[in-house]
Design an enzyme around this catalytic site. Structure first.
Site, PDB file in Angstrom:
ATOM      1  N   ASP A 172     -21.646  11.220 -13.992  1.00  0.00           N
ATOM      2  CA  ASP A 172     -23.030  11.060 -13.484  1.00  0.00           C
ATOM      3  C   ASP A 172     -23.078  10.121 -12.262  1.00  0.00           C
ATOM      4  OD1 ASP A 172     -22.644   8.511 -14.473  1.00  0.00           O
ATOM      5  OD2 ASP A 172     -24.273   8.592 -15.936  1.00  0.00           O
ATOM      6  N   CYS A 216       0.837  -1.216   0.000  1.00  0.00           N
ATOM      7  CA  CYS A 216       0.000   0.000   0.000  1.00  0.00           C
ATOM      8  C   CYS A 216       0.859   1.249   0.000  1.00  0.00           C
ATOM      9  CB  CYS A 216      -0.891   0.057   1.239  1.00  0.00           C
ATOM     10  SG  CYS A 216      -2.054  -1.279   1.348  1.00  0.00           S
TER      11      CYS A 216
END
Ligand code: BEZ
Length: 204
Positions: free
Chosen positions: A117, A25
């Site tokens: 959207d 990570c």
């Protein structure tokens, strides 16, 4: 600010991470920092999510910025705190194979690409032990934005500037009207003419 407000009206990418202070990570978040100019050029709002609190994230950012993976870049994008894993559970990000010290399932490396959207355009789930390729994420965004703006699809292993494809929803007549440089049909044994190549509309 909540994530939905942060991304409002923009393309967005959300990366999830199993936990703070984990090796793979740390390299990924540093790498994303170096990619930020490319995401910004494309109007993409970036956020990460990791299942610790924001105090932990703040301490971790110092480590991330100190590694070569970040180059000299700073973490300029938000890391969402999800210490109770509420978001990870709600959005289906848990990896049943990876458990933390308490035996609880950890978050996998999810990538979500979201359209302006707010509909989901892509989700990929990587195992915790495999770091992501952020060039591939940018390549997908380039493809999605070409489809949204120019009605083209992109073939296997496409990269920006290479030939695109006319989407199947357009007739030959519509494609001729739409693409100034026209298109060519790949000849195939069926003779169906459904593989129609056209220039990348953004190429010079
Ligand atoms: C990592 O980020 O290095 C990692 C996290 C959880 C499991 C395995 C690797």
């Amino acid at each position: 600010m909540v994530w939905h407000e942060y991304i409002d009206g923009s393309w967005a990418v959300l990366f999830s991470h199993p936990a703070d202070f984990t090796p793979v990570c740390t390299t990924e978040l540093g790498s994303v920092a170096t990619f930020m100019p490319e995401f910004e050029k494309r109007g993409v709002k970036v956020a990460a999510l990791s299942c610790n609190d924001s105090a932990s994230h703040k301490a971790w950012i110092k480590d991330i910025e100190a590694t070569d993976f970040a180059g000299s870049s700073k973490i300029s994008y938000p890391i969402i705190a999800d210490p109770g894993r509420d978001i990870a559970i709600a959005w289906g990000m848990l990896d049943p194979e990876e458990k933390d010290a308490a035996g609880l399932p950890m978050t996998c490396r999810a990538v979500f690409i979201v359209k302006p959207d707010k509909s989901l355009a892509l989700s990929i789930l990587y195992p915790a032990t495999t770091g992501r390729n952020f060039s591939e994420v940018l390549r997908v965004i380039d493809s999605l934005q070409l489809t949204a703006n120019f009605s083209v699809a992109t073939p296997a292993n496409w990269s920006s500037g290479k030939k695109c494809m006319v989407v199947p929803g357009l007739t030959d007549e519509e494609a001729n009207a739409k693409f100034a440089k026209g298109f060519t049909k790949v000849e195939v044994p069926s003779g169906k003419g459904y593989i129609r190549l056209t220039e990348d509309p953004t190429a010079n």
